[in-house]
Design a protein around this motif. Structure first.
Motif, PDB file in Angstrom:
ATOM      1  N   ALA B 319       0.449  -1.017  -0.258  1.00 18.19           N
ATOM      2  CA  ALA B 319      -0.125  -0.218  -0.411  1.00 18.19           C
ATOM      3  C   ALA B 319       1.141   1.177   0.299  1.00 18.19           C
ATOM      4  O   ALA B 319       0.223   2.351  -0.058  1.00 18.19           O
ATOM      5  N   HIS B 320       2.029   1.165   0.525  1.00 20.45           N
ATOM      6  CA  HIS B 320       2.785   2.328   0.395  1.00 20.45           C
ATOM      7  C   HIS B 320       4.100   1.826  -0.697  1.00 20.45           C
ATOM      8  O   HIS B 320       5.338   3.378  -0.814  1.00 20.45           O
ATOM      9  N   LEU B 321       4.085   1.362  -2.250  1.00 17.61           N
ATOM     10  CA  LEU B 321       4.325   1.083  -2.789  1.00 17.61           C
ATOM     11  C   LEU B 321       4.466   2.226  -4.398  1.00 17.61           C
ATOM     12  O   LEU B 321       3.046   1.128  -4.371  1.00 17.61           O
ATOM     13  N   SER B 322       4.393   2.850  -5.008  1.00 16.06           N
ATOM     14  CA  SER B 322       3.787   3.203  -5.975  1.00 16.06           C
ATOM     15  C   SER B 322       4.448   3.171  -7.381  1.00 16.06           C
ATOM     16  O   SER B 322       5.525   3.428  -7.373  1.00 16.06           O
ATOM     17  N   VAL B 323       3.480   3.421  -8.429  1.00  9.98           N
ATOM     18  CA  VAL B 323       4.593   4.023  -9.525  1.00  9.98           C
ATOM     19  C   VAL B 323       3.710   4.952 -10.660  1.00  9.98           C
ATOM     20  O   VAL B 323       2.959   4.932 -10.037  1.00  9.98           O
ATOM     21  N   LEU B 324       4.495   6.316 -10.905  1.00  8.56           N
ATOM     22  CA  LEU B 324       3.927   7.106 -11.008  1.00  8.56           C
ATOM     23  C   LEU B 324       4.651   6.634 -12.525  1.00  8.56           C
ATOM     24  O   LEU B 324       5.501   6.826 -13.712  1.00  8.56           O
ATOM     25  N   ALA B 325       3.600   6.518 -13.500  1.00  8.67           N
ATOM     26  CA  ALA B 325       3.921   6.113 -15.071  1.00  8.67           C
ATOM     27  C   ALA B 325       3.571   6.757 -15.617  1.00  8.67           C
ATOM     28  O   ALA B 325       2.053   7.665 -15.884  1.00  8.67           O
ATOM     29  N   THR B 326       3.723   7.157 -16.786  1.00  6.23           N
ATOM     30  CA  THR B 326       3.376   8.243 -17.995  1.00  6.23           C
ATOM     31  C   THR B 326       3.253   7.734 -18.532  1.00  6.23           C
ATOM     32  O   THR B 326       2.586   8.438 -19.454  1.00  6.23           O
ATOM     33  N   THR B 327       3.208   6.159 -18.916  1.00  6.59           N
ATOM     34  CA  THR B 327       2.584   6.131 -19.443  1.00  6.59           C
ATOM     35  C   THR B 327       1.174   4.142 -19.392  1.00  6.59           C
ATOM     36  O   THR B 327       1.091   4.317 -18.208  1.00  6.59           O
ATOM     37  N   ASP B 328       0.467   4.156 -19.736  1.00  4.27           N
ATOM     38  CA  ASP B 328      -0.755   2.848 -19.673  1.00  4.27           C
ATOM     39  C   ASP B 328       0.254   1.438 -19.052  1.00  4.27           C
ATOM     40  O   ASP B 328      -0.311   0.470 -18.965  1.00  4.27           O
ATOM     41  N   LEU B 329       1.777   1.753 -19.119  1.00  9.64           N
ATOM     42  CA  LEU B 329       2.406   0.356 -18.892  1.00  9.64           C
ATOM     43  C   LEU B 329       2.277  -1.436 -19.617  1.00  9.64           C
ATOM     44  O   LEU B 329       2.805  -1.862 -19.947  1.00  9.64           O
ATOM     45  N   ASP B 330       1.756  -0.836 -20.698  1.00  9.92           N
ATOM     46  CA  ASP B 330       1.249  -1.876 -21.673  1.00  9.92           C
ATOM     47  C   ASP B 330       2.253  -1.892 -23.435  1.00  9.92           C
ATOM     48  O   ASP B 330       1.873  -2.612 -23.635  1.00  9.92           O
ATOM     49  N   GLU B 331       3.597  -0.940 -22.688  1.00  9.60           N
ATOM     50  CA  GLU B 331       4.450  -1.071 -24.234  1.00  9.60           C
ATOM     51  C   GLU B 331       5.680  -1.747 -24.328  1.00  9.60           C
ATOM     52  O   GLU B 331       6.242  -2.208 -24.611  1.00  9.60           O
ATOM     53  N   PHE B 332       5.453  -2.428 -22.971  1.00  8.67           N
ATOM     54  CA  PHE B 332       6.446  -3.478 -22.414  1.00  8.67           C
ATOM     55  C   PHE B 332       6.516  -5.088 -23.342  1.00  8.67           C
ATOM     56  O   PHE B 332       5.916  -5.149 -23.469  1.00  8.67           O
ATOM     57  N   THR B 333       7.802  -5.111 -23.931  1.00 10.16           N
ATOM     58  CA  THR B 333       7.730  -6.131 -24.793  1.00 10.16           C
ATOM     59  C   THR B 333       9.255  -7.286 -23.988  1.00 10.16           C
ATOM     60  O   THR B 333       9.924  -6.318 -23.754  1.00 10.16           O
TER      61      THR B 333
END
Ligand SMILES: [Zn+2]
Lengths: 358, 357
Positions: B319-333
């Motif tokens: 609950a105290h770890l988060s990610v500030l994502a600039t994109t949808d996190l779905d472009e990883f391969t």
């Protein structure tokens, strides 16, 4: 059979809302929300993760694409339909069955009890017996050096007192498992240790001056020596050492968690268990001492009386039994046990040498 | 599905980790693991380990998708058997010759970088998120630098360089992890980690300075009650033991506080692929409270609180770890990586090398 879930194309992290079904030819067909087939593969080539709690099931296709769904029962039904539901689901059924969890709980409690009550002591006895004499000597020398540095100082007893103690020690040590040559008696001034005697695994017995001056009769001191020689013969010191390291190791192995939490949680049970073991060791040493005393014609009960006197000296008239942890092996119990031994002896507990101790 | 151009201009989203496991559910898994491990004399332990890690990773969600764990129990079992054989070899040779232990120690020192790297690599490669694997790309030289050279420097400088050694270890750990071929990266000033250790030292001194007046305040009135020295002794034993226990727990809390603050520092400055920022907002005192009360509850329930304690900690940490994502996190391969044997990892975990942040 239609499972709703998420599909990932091979090597990508983009989720696609999808449905999986089994075709009559036993192919896994995955279609997206629009009904377009996005992937398919022979079902027998699909790796299905084992069921675990409410975790999503993962169906891994041969091309590294992967479908996941929360519909655990649906996946099981699909496996069943394809004739693939085998032992993999057994553990999960155990975990979900209240009956088996209760059985497991009881088994766990029972096996932990058996391990602590019989397993560890037996392992420690075996390890202590198998420890070569050279190692026992090294451990003993190290322990003695540490004690000398931290607490003990040279004895202030007169040569005649030492001679007297050595004579009594020789009488008892001939009855020890290693014969008289296998033991030696060392004199030290106890200081903070106070009246005490201790035995080291290599057959060294250390007696403090403070203990010697408390002795009133010869067979009291013989009882003490018999007790310490029994500790050395049974390798109680080494057993304590091994038990002390077995318990934390077992806790880490069972919980699989060598973290700080595990270590802190393990500390107190280990102390309590060791205390109960040490009580058992004292009883064994007392019993052996009683046997030795009877063989040299002494009174086993003398050791008990001496222990009670030492207690009074240390803790006042009421004795130490009201100790706050209750861990101190009750001296009264030990004395009663020794008196009992004495009553059964052919000498009938009579004092052989009533002359006061020098 | 292909309009990633619009994705990248979207506003950054903060995704917080979420742990969805429950104590009751994990208790069932734990107790079955425990019994099967004991009955099979430890062999099932490898399967138990995989089930446990799958349970914890699989219940940790980021942006509504779970992590996953893929290790093969058979590999872990082989690793454990090798670790056990080595341990046996060590104890037997140490019996035959006392200096054999020294030789083993030197051997271990040389094997340490390999153990660290293979342990971290095994763990990372068997963890995935959304069908994409993590990886660890640290080199043996890097491990020797972080785990041997820096601790050595810290020791010869009487631990004054210890915080920098800690930072070197964190850099090695984080900066060599990748996800789908994209690197994690952290960087923070030496002063910021020194500050954490100085605070820890200050807490230690404060505690010792506080302990004396507290002890006097508590024990003095008790001592005045009875004048008989013998009964007074018996009366004081309880309070002294309690004070000592409280002191011990407070001492235990300090390393937890230091560790939590350094995790916040290291993870809080971490980015993934130079774009997604990690946030770690663990409260040091709260962490100390959770760990110590967990230990206490586990202790008084003779171990049966343990499953709940692990879930409680996992829930708080997530609950105290988060990610500030600039994109949808779905472009990883994912990259093509082969998972390797668990030997190094199992030896490392047997020896409790404490690899991590
Ligand atoms: Zn004893």
């Amino acid at each position: 059979m239609n499972l709703e879930g998420v599909y990932f194309f091979p090597h990508t992290s983009r989720p696609v809302h999808a449905f999986a079904s089994l075709s009559p030819e036993r192919n896994l067909i995955i279609v997206d929300a629009a009904g377009t087939v996005v992937a398919q593969a022979p079902f027998k080539a699909v790796v299905v993760s084992q069921r675990l709690g409410r975790l999503r099931r993962r169906l891994k296709l041969p091309d590294a694409g992967h479908f996941e769904t929360s519909d655990n029962d649906g996946v099981d039904a699909m496996l069943h339909q394809a004739g693939r539901l085998r032992s993999g689901g057994l553990i999960d059924r155990l975990e979900r069955s209240v009956k088996w969890v209760v059985v497991a709980l009881l088994l766990a409690v029972l096996s932990v009890y058996l391990l602590v009550a019989y397993g560890f002591p037996a392992a420690a006895v075996w390890l202590a017996r198998e420890t070569p004499a050279s190692v026992a000597t090294i451990i003993s020398e190290q322990t003695l050096q540490t004690l000398d540095r931290l607490a003990l100082s040279p004895s202030k007893l007169k040569p005649i007192q030492m001679q007297k103690a050595r004579t009594l020690f020789a009488r008892v040590s001939t009855l020890g498992a290693r014969g008289a040559a296998g033991y030696r008696l060392l004199f030290r001034h106890g200081g903070v240790v106070g009246p005490n005697a201790l035995s080291l695994p290599d057959g060294t017995v250390v007696m403090t001056d403070e203990l010697y001056v408390l002795v009133q009769r010869d067979d009291e001191l013989e009882g003490v020596f018999g007790h310490e020689i029994a500790h050395a013969d049974r390798r109680h010191g080494l057993q304590m050492l091994y038990e002390g390291s077995l318990i934390p190791a077992a806790i880490v192995l069972v919980t699989g968690d060598p973290s700080q939490l595990g270590q802190i949680a393990a500390a107190l049970p280990a102390i309590l268990i060791e205390t109960s073991y040490s009580r058992r060791f004292e009883q064994q040493a007392d019993d052996d001492s009683a046997v030795m005393l009877k063989r040299i014609g002494g009174d086993p009960a003398a050791l008990g009386e001496f222990l009670e006197r030492m207690d009074r000296k240390l803790c006042g008239q009421k004795g130490c039994s009201a100790s706050w942890l209750g861990s101190h092996p009750a001296t009264a119990d030990r004395a009663a046990r020794l008196r009992n031994e004495s009553g059964r002896s052919p000498n009938g507990g009579q004092t052989r040498r009533p002359a006061p101790h020098g | 599905m292909s309009d990633s151009a619009t994705d990248s201009v979207a506003a950054p989203t903060l995704h917080t980790l979420e742990f969805r496991g429950t104590g009751g559910e994990y208790f069932r898994i734990w107790i079955v693991n425990l019994v099967l491990t004991i009955i099979t004399l430890g062999i099932y332990g490898a399967w138990a380990k995989v089930r446990t890690l799958r349970y914890f990773r699989g219940n940790t969600f980021l942006a509504d998708h779970p992590f996953d764990y893929h290790a093969s129990p058979v590999r872990i079992l082989i690793g454990r058997i090798i670790a056990l054989v080595l341990l046996l070899g060590y104890s037997i040779s140490a019996r035959v010759h006392p200096y054999a232990a020294v030789a083993w120690g030197i051997l271990l020192l040389f094997a340490l970088p390999w153990l660290v790297v293979s342990s971290l690599r095994f763990n990372a490669r068997n963890t995935s998120y959304r069908n994409v694997r993590f990886n660890f790309v640290g080199s043996l030289g890097g491990a020797a630098y972080a785990y041997i050279l820096w601790p050595f420097l810290a020791v010869i400088t009487l631990l004054t360089l210890w915080p920098l050694a800690h930072r070197a270890r964190d850099y090695f750990y984080i900066n060599n992890h990748t996800f789908g071929g994209k690197a994690f990266f952290t960087k923070f000033s030496g002063w910021s980690i020194y500050r954490i250790y100085l605070l820890g030292i200050a807490m230690l001194f404060g505690l010792v300075l506080l302990a004396v007046p507290v002890a006097i305040l508590v024990l003095l009135p008790l001592g005045l009650l009875k004048t008989d020295p013998k009964t007074m002794g018996a009366l004081l034993v309880g309070p002294i033991a309690l004070l000592y226990l409280a002191f011990l727990y407070a001492i235990y809390a300090i390393p937890i506080v230091v560790r939590t603050m350094s995790i916040n520092l290291a993870l809080g400055n971490t980015t993934l692929d130079g774009r997604h920022e990690l946030r770690s907002t663990l409260s040091p005192l709260r962490m100390a409270w959770i760990v110590l009360s967990n230990a206490f509850l586990t202790l008084i329930t003779v171990g049966f609180y343990y499953p709940w304690s692990r879930v409680r900690l996992a829930r708080y940490e997530a609950a105290h770890l988060s990610v500030l994502a600039t994109t949808d996190l779905d472009e990883f391969t994912s990259e093509a990586i082969a998972t390797q044997g668990a030997i190094g990892e199992e030896i490392a975990s047997f020896l409790d090398l404490g690899i991590g942040l």
